[in-house]
Motif scaffolding. Structure first.
Motif, mmCIF file in Angstrom:
data_model
loop_
_atom_site.group_PDB
_atom_site.id
_atom_site.type_symbol
_atom_site.label_atom_id
_atom_site.label_comp_id
_atom_site.label_asym_id
_atom_site.label_seq_id
_atom_site.Cartn_x
_atom_site.Cartn_y
_atom_site.Cartn_z
ATOM 1 N N ARG A 127 0.842 -1.199 0.000
ATOM 2 C CA ARG A 127 0.000 0.000 0.000
ATOM 3 C C ARG A 127 0.881 1.254 0.000
ATOM 4 O O ARG A 127 0.614 2.211 -0.691
ATOM 5 C CB ARG A 127 -0.918 -0.017 1.232
ATOM 6 C CG ARG A 127 -1.983 -1.107 1.168
ATOM 7 C CD ARG A 127 -2.665 -1.299 2.501
ATOM 8 N NE ARG A 127 -1.693 -1.602 3.549
ATOM 9 C CZ ARG A 127 -1.987 -1.843 4.804
ATOM 10 N NH1 ARG A 127 -3.245 -1.810 5.190
ATOM 11 N NH2 ARG A 127 -1.043 -2.118 5.674
ATOM 12 N N ASN A 139 3.664 -12.587 1.063
ATOM 13 C CA ASN A 139 4.397 -12.199 2.272
ATOM 14 C C ASN A 139 3.627 -11.196 3.125
ATOM 15 O O ASN A 139 3.783 -11.169 4.342
ATOM 16 C CB ASN A 139 5.750 -11.606 1.840
ATOM 17 C CG ASN A 139 6.402 -10.819 2.944
ATOM 18 O OD1 ASN A 139 6.910 -11.385 3.908
ATOM 19 N ND2 ASN A 139 6.372 -9.486 2.838
ATOM 20 N N PRO A 149 8.972 -18.325 9.582
ATOM 21 C CA PRO A 149 9.951 -17.548 10.355
ATOM 22 C C PRO A 149 9.600 -17.570 11.841
ATOM 23 O O PRO A 149 8.427 -17.642 12.215
ATOM 24 C CB PRO A 149 9.803 -16.119 9.819
ATOM 25 C CG PRO A 149 8.941 -16.208 8.610
ATOM 26 C CD PRO A 149 8.131 -17.453 8.752
ATOM 27 N N GLY A 174 10.916 -15.246 15.462
ATOM 28 C CA GLY A 174 11.098 -13.811 15.690
ATOM 29 C C GLY A 174 12.139 -13.231 14.748
ATOM 30 O O GLY A 174 13.256 -13.715 14.684
HETATM 31 N N1 NAP Z 1 8.763 -10.340 12.065
HETATM 32 C C1 NAP Z 1 8.458 -11.475 12.636
HETATM 33 O O1 NAP Z 1 8.915 -11.763 13.766
HETATM 34 C C2 NAP Z 1 7.604 -12.482 11.900
HETATM 35 C C3 NAP Z 1 7.631 -13.820 12.340
HETATM 36 C C4 NAP Z 1 6.878 -14.766 11.655
HETATM 37 C C5 NAP Z 1 6.125 -14.392 10.544
HETATM 38 N N2 NAP Z 1 6.099 -13.093 10.127
HETATM 39 C C6 NAP Z 1 5.314 -12.777 8.923
HETATM 40 O O2 NAP Z 1 6.182 -12.236 7.949
HETATM 41 C C7 NAP Z 1 5.437 -11.431 7.020
HETATM 42 C C8 NAP Z 1 6.180 -10.136 6.786
HETATM 43 O O3 NAP Z 1 6.166 -9.374 7.978
HETATM 44 P P1 NAP Z 1 7.404 -8.490 8.453
HETATM 45 O O4 NAP Z 1 7.943 -9.118 9.667
HETATM 46 O O5 NAP Z 1 8.305 -8.171 7.332
HETATM 47 O O6 NAP Z 1 6.576 -7.199 8.945
HETATM 48 P P2 NAP Z 1 6.498 -5.681 8.439
HETATM 49 O O7 NAP Z 1 7.858 -5.060 8.456
HETATM 50 O O8 NAP Z 1 5.444 -5.056 9.265
HETATM 51 O O9 NAP Z 1 6.016 -5.804 6.907
HETATM 52 C C9 NAP Z 1 4.699 -6.173 6.603
HETATM 53 C C10 NAP Z 1 4.413 -5.861 5.144
HETATM 54 O O10 NAP Z 1 3.071 -6.283 4.853
HETATM 55 C C11 NAP Z 1 2.449 -5.265 4.104
HETATM 56 N N3 NAP Z 1 0.992 -5.268 4.246
HETATM 57 C C12 NAP Z 1 0.250 -5.266 5.366
HETATM 58 N N4 NAP Z 1 -1.054 -5.209 5.065
HETATM 59 C C13 NAP Z 1 -1.123 -5.181 3.708
HETATM 60 C C14 NAP Z 1 -2.187 -5.123 2.768
HETATM 61 N N5 NAP Z 1 -3.473 -5.065 3.154
HETATM 62 N N6 NAP Z 1 -1.881 -5.117 1.434
HETATM 63 C C15 NAP Z 1 -0.613 -5.152 1.023
HETATM 64 N N7 NAP Z 1 0.443 -5.205 1.852
HETATM 65 C C16 NAP Z 1 0.171 -5.214 3.178
HETATM 66 C C17 NAP Z 1 3.061 -3.971 4.597
HETATM 67 O O11 NAP Z 1 2.991 -2.991 3.560
HETATM 68 P P3 NAP Z 1 2.006 -1.724 3.533
HETATM 69 O O12 NAP Z 1 1.616 -1.410 4.952
HETATM 70 O O13 NAP Z 1 2.828 -0.653 2.867
HETATM 71 O O14 NAP Z 1 0.878 -2.182 2.673
HETATM 72 C C18 NAP Z 1 4.508 -4.386 4.815
HETATM 73 O O15 NAP Z 1 5.254 -4.216 3.629
HETATM 74 C C19 NAP Z 1 4.041 -11.288 7.631
HETATM 75 O O16 NAP Z 1 3.154 -12.168 6.979
HETATM 76 C C20 NAP Z 1 4.244 -11.713 9.094
HETATM 77 O O17 NAP Z 1 3.072 -12.229 9.659
HETATM 78 C C21 NAP Z 1 6.819 -12.129 10.797
#
Ligand code: NAP
Length: 277
Positions: free
Chosen positions: A35, A79, A174, A176
């Motif tokens: 977004r 993702n 993944p 943390g």
């Molecule tokens: N970090 C962790 O510890 C962890 C652990 C396990 C799994 N995960 C998973 O890894 C994935 C990536 O997360 P991250 O850790 O990189 O977090 P992040 O830095 O918050 O990134 C999340 C991304 O998702 C996008 N997003 C959210 N809602 C969206 C929507 N409606 N349409 C399009 N894009 C959307 C955001 O972009 P915009 O807001 O610009 O749209 C952002 O680019 C997620 O699925 C999360 O659940 C994370």
């Protein structure tokens, strides 16, 4: 060799951002959606595109833009995602829908849009960024864990359906990982508490528990991008990928010993709430 092509959702931050840079560095053409399009990395083989995975028109436009160049689609990396944390009793239905639409339904609908092209090619991979939260859980993440466990099952079923066409669906789990994820999940946890909520001590305790675990997380978003890259390029991809042994063992323990995992978590939660009362 023809340029390989990947579509990445959630490319404006964290793992999706890192993956966009890594795949581009390896010579892939990247259609990168989010977004906040202005936050997506730029480069000669990166095409930043506006994408809201919860919006049908936006999903359609994203895939149409990618297909308009007449290239292949080798990988869709589902993702985009976030944690709608909060006690189950207090998370509103609108938030539940948004959580399911973002983390699960959006991924599925995007996948449906790329599968015809992949079937025609006779190759392609759907890589789904789930979480060890597809196997383990904590308080306050009820709907988040539902989406990740759901994504795991969905991916496994899809994989059994599309292997006949030379395609694969793969899950990354993944643990943390450094990104914006924790701050967003914990801010949602507080926002979802009602005034004077009986869950306030639990919310504070859980924030400390998850915050402590994730702040000491070994993995960076760049580490996870490398895991995505392996899943995209290994000749014989696995059904599940983990960054490290700890994540793999934790997920396996919860799967194999659900009762012990549950009692252990209940014990920790008991301590968290006792300390607060
Ligand atoms: N970090 C962790 O510890 C962890 C652990 C396990 C799994 N995960 C998973 O890894 C994935 C990536 O997360 P991250 O850790 O990189 O977090 P992040 O830095 O918050 O990134 C999340 C991304 O998702 C996008 N997003 C959210 N809602 C969206 C929507 N409606 N349409 C399009 N894009 C959307 C955001 O972009 P915009 O807001 O610009 O749209 C952002 O680019 C997620 O699925 C999360 O659940 C994370």
């Amino acid at each position: 060799m023809t340029k390989r092509v990947i579509l990445i959702t959630g490319a404006s931050s964290g793992m999706g951002y890192a993956a966009t840079e890594l795949f581009a560095k390896h010579g892939w053409h990247v259609y990168a959606g989010a977004r906040r399009v202005e936050k997506i990395p730029t480069g000669p083989s990166i095409q930043p595109l506006h994408l809201d995975v919860t919006d049908a028109d936006s999903r359609q436009q994203f895939v149409e833009d990618a297909l308009a160049d007449g290239l292949r689609i080798d990988v869709l990396l589902n993702n985009a995602g976030y944690g709608e944390f909060g006690p189950i009793e207090e998370v509103g239905l609108d938030k539940v829908h948004k959580q399911l639409e973002t983390n699960l339904v959006g991924a599925s609908e995007l996948t449906k849009l790329v599968l015809p092209q992949m079937r025609q090619q006779g190759s392609g991979r759907i890589i789904n960024n789930s979480s060890i939260g597809g196997d383990v859980y904590s308080p306050l993440g009820g709907w988040y864990y539902v989406t990740k466990r759901g994504l795991n099952v969905w991916s496994d079923v899809l994989d059994t359906e599309i292997r006949q066409f030379g395609l694969r669906s793969i899950i990354i789990e993944p643990g943390g990982t450094e990104s914006s994820w924790l701050d967003i999940a914990m801010s949602n946890a507080l926002d979802n508490l009602t005034a004077g909520s009986p869950y306030t001590p639990l919310a504070e305790g859980t924030r400390k528990l998850l915050g402590g675990m994730l702040k000491t997380a070994e993995a960076t978003s760049e580490d996870l991008a490398k895991v995505f890259y392996r899943a995209a390029t290994e000749r014989h991809p696995k059904r599940r990928y983990y960054f490290g042994l700890t994540d793999r063992m934790l997920a396996r323990f919860a799967r194999n010993h659900p009762g012990m995992f549950h009692e252990g978590m209940s014990l920790i939660v008991g301590r968290l709430t006792r300390n607060k009362s």
